[in-house]
Scaffold this motif. Structure first.
Motif, PDB file in Angstrom:
ATOM      1  N   VAL A  39       0.847  -1.189   0.000  1.00 48.15           N
ATOM      2  CA  VAL A  39       0.000   0.000   0.000  1.00 48.15           C
ATOM      3  C   VAL A  39       0.885   1.243   0.000  1.00 48.15           C
ATOM      4  CG1 VAL A  39      -1.926  -1.156   1.153  1.00 48.15           C
ATOM      5  CG2 VAL A  39      -0.156  -0.049   2.533  1.00 48.15           C
ATOM      6  N   VAL A  40       0.270   2.397  -0.177  1.00 46.90           N
ATOM      7  CA  VAL A  40       1.023   3.652  -0.168  1.00 46.90           C
ATOM      8  C   VAL A  40       1.629   3.853   1.218  1.00 46.90           C
ATOM      9  CG1 VAL A  40       0.857   6.150  -0.402  1.00 46.90           C
ATOM     10  CG2 VAL A  40      -0.483   4.670  -1.919  1.00 46.90           C
ATOM     11  N   GLY A  41       2.937   3.903   1.277  1.00 51.98           N
ATOM     12  CA  GLY A  41       3.613   4.144   2.549  1.00 51.98           C
ATOM     13  C   GLY A  41       3.840   2.925   3.399  1.00 51.98           C
ATOM     14  N   GLY A  42       3.602   1.709   2.876  1.00 53.46           N
ATOM     15  CA  GLY A  42       3.845   0.533   3.703  1.00 53.46           C
ATOM     16  C   GLY A  42       3.246  -0.736   3.144  1.00 53.46           C
ATOM     17  N   HIS A  43       2.991  -1.685   4.029  1.00 48.53           N
ATOM     18  CA  HIS A  43       2.423  -2.981   3.654  1.00 48.53           C
ATOM     19  C   HIS A  43       1.381  -3.400   4.684  1.00 48.53           C
ATOM     20  CE1 HIS A  43       6.260  -3.062   1.463  1.00 48.53           C
ATOM     21  NE2 HIS A  43       5.681  -3.930   0.651  1.00 48.53           N
ATOM     22  N   LEU A  64       2.643   9.655   4.108  1.00 45.04           N
ATOM     23  CA  LEU A  64       1.899   9.104   2.973  1.00 45.04           C
ATOM     24  C   LEU A  64       0.758   8.211   3.452  1.00 45.04           C
ATOM     25  CD1 LEU A  64       4.696   8.124   0.403  1.00 45.04           C
ATOM     26  CD2 LEU A  64       3.030   9.982   0.208  1.00 45.04           C
ATOM     27  N   ALA A  65       1.018   7.440   4.498  1.00 42.67           N
ATOM     28  CA  ALA A  65       0.016   6.498   4.984  1.00 42.67           C
ATOM     29  C   ALA A  65      -1.187   7.177   5.623  1.00 42.67           C
ATOM     30  CB  ALA A  65       0.652   5.530   5.978  1.00 42.67           C
ATOM     31  N   GLN A  66      -1.047   8.449   6.008  1.00 43.61           N
ATOM     32  CA  GLN A  66      -2.174   9.154   6.617  1.00 43.61           C
ATOM     33  C   GLN A  66      -3.391   9.195   5.700  1.00 43.61           C
ATOM     34  OE1 GLN A  66      -2.898  10.456   9.593  1.00 43.61           O
ATOM     35  NE2 GLN A  66      -0.976   9.725  10.479  1.00 43.61           N
ATOM     36  N   ASP A  67      -3.159   9.056   4.396  1.00 42.75           N
ATOM     37  CA  ASP A  67      -4.278   9.088   3.459  1.00 42.75           C
ATOM     38  C   ASP A  67      -5.235   7.911   3.655  1.00 42.75           C
ATOM     39  OD1 ASP A  67      -3.370  11.409   2.334  1.00 42.75           O
ATOM     40  OD2 ASP A  67      -2.365  10.446   0.635  1.00 42.75           O
ATOM     41  N   TRP A  68      -4.746   6.815   4.266  1.00 41.79           N
ATOM     42  CA  TRP A  68      -5.615   5.652   4.464  1.00 41.79           C
ATOM     43  C   TRP A  68      -5.662   5.141   5.902  1.00 41.79           C
ATOM     44  CZ3 TRP A  68      -2.798   1.758   6.520  1.00 41.79           C
ATOM     45  CH2 TRP A  68      -1.441   1.675   6.198  1.00 41.79           C
ATOM     46  N   LEU A  69      -4.759   5.588   6.755  1.00 42.94           N
ATOM     47  CA  LEU A  69      -4.741   5.086   8.133  1.00 42.94           C
ATOM     48  C   LEU A  69      -6.081   5.273   8.829  1.00 42.94           C
ATOM     49  CD1 LEU A  69      -1.230   6.109   9.511  1.00 42.94           C
ATOM     50  CD2 LEU A  69      -2.230   3.820   9.583  1.00 42.94           C
ATOM     51  N   ALA A  71      -8.990   5.456   7.468  1.00 43.81           N
ATOM     52  CA  ALA A  71     -10.017   4.603   6.871  1.00 43.81           C
ATOM     53  C   ALA A  71      -9.919   3.171   7.397  1.00 43.81           C
ATOM     54  CB  ALA A  71      -9.888   4.606   5.352  1.00 43.81           C
ATOM     55  N   VAL A  72      -8.691   2.703   7.622  1.00 48.31           N
ATOM     56  CA  VAL A  72      -8.471   1.311   8.018  1.00 48.31           C
ATOM     57  C   VAL A  72      -8.543   1.128   9.531  1.00 48.31           C
ATOM     58  CG1 VAL A  72      -6.803  -0.601   7.998  1.00 48.31           C
ATOM     59  CG2 VAL A  72      -7.108   0.826   5.957  1.00 48.31           C
ATOM     60  N   TYR A  73      -7.982   2.075  10.284  1.00 48.49           N
ATOM     61  CA  TYR A  73      -7.886   1.895  11.737  1.00 48.49           C
ATOM     62  C   TYR A  73      -8.714   2.892  12.542  1.00 48.49           C
ATOM     63  CZ  TYR A  73      -3.997  -1.141  10.535  1.00 48.49           C
ATOM     64  OH  TYR A  73      -3.228  -2.145  10.008  1.00 48.49           O
ATOM     65  N   GLY A  74      -9.259   3.893  11.894  1.00 48.06           N
ATOM     66  CA  GLY A  74     -10.041   4.898  12.602  1.00 48.06           C
ATOM     67  C   GLY A  74      -9.249   6.183  12.826  1.00 48.06           C
ATOM     68  N   GLU A  75      -9.968   7.274  12.978  1.00 45.08           N
ATOM     69  CA  GLU A  75      -9.326   8.581  13.089  1.00 45.08           C
ATOM     70  C   GLU A  75      -8.446   8.688  14.327  1.00 45.08           C
ATOM     71  OE1 GLU A  75     -10.562  13.337  13.083  1.00 45.08           O
ATOM     72  OE2 GLU A  75     -12.104  11.770  12.944  1.00 45.08           O
ATOM     73  N   ARG A  76      -8.872   8.085  15.435  1.00 44.49           N
ATOM     74  CA  ARG A  76      -8.107   8.218  16.672  1.00 44.49           C
ATOM     75  C   ARG A  76      -6.696   7.641  16.540  1.00 44.49           C
ATOM     76  NH1 ARG A  76     -11.594   6.115  19.764  1.00 44.49           N
ATOM     77  NH2 ARG A  76     -10.694   4.033  20.061  1.00 44.49           N
ATOM     78  N   ILE A  77      -6.601   6.465  15.925  1.00 42.94           N
ATOM     79  CA  ILE A  77      -5.286   5.849  15.747  1.00 42.94           C
ATOM     80  C   ILE A  77      -4.450   6.632  14.741  1.00 42.94           C
ATOM     81  CG2 ILE A  77      -4.123   3.801  14.792  1.00 42.94           C
ATOM     82  CD1 ILE A  77      -6.161   2.099  16.225  1.00 42.94           C
ATOM     83  N   ALA A  78      -5.076   7.123  13.671  1.00 46.33           N
ATOM     84  CA  ALA A  78      -4.340   7.906  12.674  1.00 46.33           C
ATOM     85  C   ALA A  78      -3.739   9.157  13.312  1.00 46.33           C
ATOM     86  CB  ALA A  78      -5.267   8.287  11.518  1.00 46.33           C
ATOM     87  N   GLN A 145     -11.127  -0.617  -6.564  1.00 47.84           N
ATOM     88  CA  GLN A 145     -11.820  -0.325  -5.320  1.00 47.84           C
ATOM     89  C   GLN A 145     -10.845   0.090  -4.216  1.00 47.84           C
ATOM     90  OE1 GLN A 145     -14.180  -3.756  -4.284  1.00 47.84           O
ATOM     91  NE2 GLN A 145     -15.252  -3.781  -6.269  1.00 47.84           N
ATOM     92  N   CYS A 146      -9.622  -0.390  -4.302  1.00 42.25           N
ATOM     93  CA  CYS A 146      -8.621  -0.133  -3.260  1.00 42.25           C
ATOM     94  C   CYS A 146      -7.669   1.011  -3.604  1.00 42.25           C
ATOM     95  CB  CYS A 146      -7.801  -1.398  -2.995  1.00 42.25           C
ATOM     96  SG  CYS A 146      -8.737  -2.734  -2.238  1.00 42.25           S
ATOM     97  N   GLU A 147      -8.008   1.796  -4.614  1.00 48.25           N
ATOM     98  CA  GLU A 147      -7.096   2.861  -5.040  1.00 48.25           C
ATOM     99  C   GLU A 147      -6.681   3.800  -3.910  1.00 48.25           C
ATOM    100  OE1 GLU A 147      -6.986   6.497  -8.262  1.00 48.25           O
ATOM    101  OE2 GLU A 147      -8.049   4.655  -8.787  1.00 48.25           O
ATOM    102  N   PRO A 148      -7.567   4.161  -2.947  1.00 49.70           N
ATOM    103  CA  PRO A 148      -7.104   5.012  -1.843  1.00 49.70           C
ATOM    104  C   PRO A 148      -5.972   4.386  -1.026  1.00 49.70           C
ATOM    105  CG  PRO A 148      -9.504   4.979  -1.932  1.00 49.70           C
ATOM    106  CD  PRO A 148      -9.032   3.922  -2.885  1.00 49.70           C
ATOM    107  N   LEU A 149      -5.888   3.061  -1.062  1.00 47.30           N
ATOM    108  CA  LEU A 149      -4.841   2.355  -0.330  1.00 47.30           C
ATOM    109  C   LEU A 149      -3.578   2.144  -1.158  1.00 47.30           C
ATOM    110  CD1 LEU A 149      -6.702  -0.562   1.502  1.00 47.30           C
ATOM    111  CD2 LEU A 149      -5.144   1.057   2.579  1.00 47.30           C
ATOM    112  N   ILE A 150      -3.758   1.737  -2.398  1.00 47.40           N
ATOM    113  CA  ILE A 150      -2.622   1.264  -3.189  1.00 47.40           C
ATOM    114  C   ILE A 150      -2.161   2.253  -4.244  1.00 47.40           C
ATOM    115  CG2 ILE A 150      -3.269  -1.136  -2.816  1.00 47.40           C
ATOM    116  CD1 ILE A 150      -4.436  -1.194  -5.632  1.00 47.40           C
ATOM    117  N   GLY A 151      -2.879   3.373  -4.416  1.00 50.10           N
ATOM    118  CA  GLY A 151      -2.534   4.299  -5.481  1.00 50.10           C
ATOM    119  C   GLY A 151      -3.049   3.777  -6.812  1.00 50.10           C
ATOM    120  N   ASP A 152      -2.617   4.395  -7.898  1.00 55.98           N
ATOM    121  CA  ASP A 152      -3.140   4.009  -9.214  1.00 55.98           C
ATOM    122  C   ASP A 152      -2.109   3.347 -10.100  1.00 55.98           C
ATOM    123  OD1 ASP A 152      -1.531   6.148  -9.704  1.00 55.98           O
ATOM    124  OD2 ASP A 152      -3.086   7.436 -10.576  1.00 55.98           O
ATOM    125  N   ASP A 153      -0.995   2.858  -9.511  1.00 57.78           N
ATOM    126  CA  ASP A 153       0.005   2.159 -10.312  1.00 57.78           C
ATOM    127  C   ASP A 153      -0.532   0.804 -10.735  1.00 57.78           C
ATOM    128  OD1 ASP A 153       1.767   4.220 -10.057  1.00 57.78           O
ATOM    129  OD2 ASP A 153       2.846   3.350  -8.354  1.00 57.78           O
TER     130      ASP A 153
END
Length: 348
Positions: A39-43, A64-69, A71-78, A145-153
């Motif tokens: 994913v963008v900024g990690g795995h 970079l990962a803030q764009d999806w953190l 969404a995946v873990y919730g705003e508090r963890i991000a 569907q996962c573009e916010p996570l993985i980018g558009d490559d």
């Protein structure tokens, strides 16, 4: 969909967000049930057998990962991770995805990639192969569907194995037991040769590319014979059901035969639906027979889980095919390729 996760620094600006016991890409050796998604900024990673739906994350670029953190873990963890980036604080919190549908799509994409590599297709055990074409189409859909996570490559098309034919229809042979019997040895024994011993074993799935050898624990058989003053071990491996044509020579498997006093190696050639070959050995006794393709996997590396994890994965695959005949909207619902495989199997 929620889970308690630990958030901890791993050094060099890397952060780990993971449920307890979850595998990550920082582990020394991954078991074959681990699904990984870049994913963008990690795995992200999941344990398939553990039924894990909230992923573990190894983050090498927090910004970079803030764009999806969130969404995946919730705003508090991000927010907490952003505030802790410059520190060395370890803490735990409850992951509550802000976009559960994205997390579900990520799991399914990770599983689709996993299935492309590890799906245990077996004629012997009745596990239908998945259609590569359907799998590729669903991966394309899930990547969108996962573009916010993985980018558009776009993924490199060469990342998928190219030596198997895309099959137009998927069949499980009604002769599954015949394959097991054929692999049992004896048919090619030279006249007058004395049989010294025989065995049937599984093989380390990490040591061959997908689509080459049947995934059963009964796929590889050997027989040791003595004749004309020479001890010979013949090895037979059942070909994978989706192997539609001869593999190139550099992908032909080999069998490493270990005896109490040394080793021998047999090159295997495809004869019908069986890989077969033989080698003279320095002993009348056989300790182990290991099938592999040179350059694939890590020779000598312990196999995490061994035959037991392979058994669990075959059972999981068989269960998923049984599920695929009914409507299912769970996070781990069967892929289209699984649904097609189950429908094909039910036709027989």
């Amino acid at each position: 969909m929620s889970a308690t996760v630990r958030i901890e620094p791993a050094g060099d600006g890397i952060w780990v967000v993971a449920p307890d016991g979850a595998p990550t890409v920082l582990d020394h050796a991954a078991a074959i049930d681990v699904m990984v998604l870049e994913v963008v900024g990690g795995h992200l990673s999941w344990s398939l057998l553990a039924g894990q739906t909230i992923p573990a994350a190894v983050i090498d670029d927090v910004e970079l990962a803030q764009d999806w953190l969130w969404a995946v873990y919730g705003e508090r963890i991000a927010v907490a991770l952003a505030d802790s980036e410059s520190g060395e604080t370890e803490f735990t919190d409850e992951a509550e995805p802000a976009v559960p549908d994205l997390v579900a799509a990520a799991w399914r994409l990770g599983f689709a990639y996993w299935a492309a590599r590890w799906w245990p297709a077996s004629t012997i055990d009745g596990i239908t192969a998945l259609d590569d074409r359907l799998l590729d189409e669903e991966i394309t859909t899930l990547r969108a569907q996962c573009e916010p996570l993985i980018g558009d490559d776009e993924p490199d098309p060469d990342d998928r194995p190219a030596f198997t034919d895309v099959i137009d229809s998927i069949e499980i042979s009604s002769r599954a037991e015949d394959y097991a019997l054929a692999a049992g040895g004896g048919a090619d024994r030279p006249a007058g040769a004395l049989s010294l011993g025989r065995g049937t074993v599984g093989w380390d799935w990490r040591r061959c590319p997908p689509g080459l050898i049947d995934a059963s624990e009964r796929a590889v058989s050997w027989e040791s014979t003595r004749g004309s003053g020479t001890t010979t071990v013949r090895v037979t491996a059942v070909a994978a059901p989706q192997l539609g044509s001869e593999a190139p020579a550099h992908l032909h498997p080999r069998a490493l035969i270990t005896t109490p006093v040394g080793t021998a190696e047999a090159e295997l050639d495809l004869v019908g639906e069986l890989w077969t070959g033989a080698a003279s050995t320095p002993s009348d006794s056989v300790s182990t027979v290991d099938v592999y393709v040179p350059g694939v996997g890590a020779p000598g590396e312990p196999e995490p889980g061994g035959p037991e994890i392979r058994r669990q994965i075959r059972e999981l695959a068989a269960a998923r095919l049984r599920r695929a005949t009914a409507a299912d909207d769970a996070v781990d619902a069967p892929l289209l390729a699984e649904i097609a495989a189950a429908a094909s199997d039910s036709d027989f």
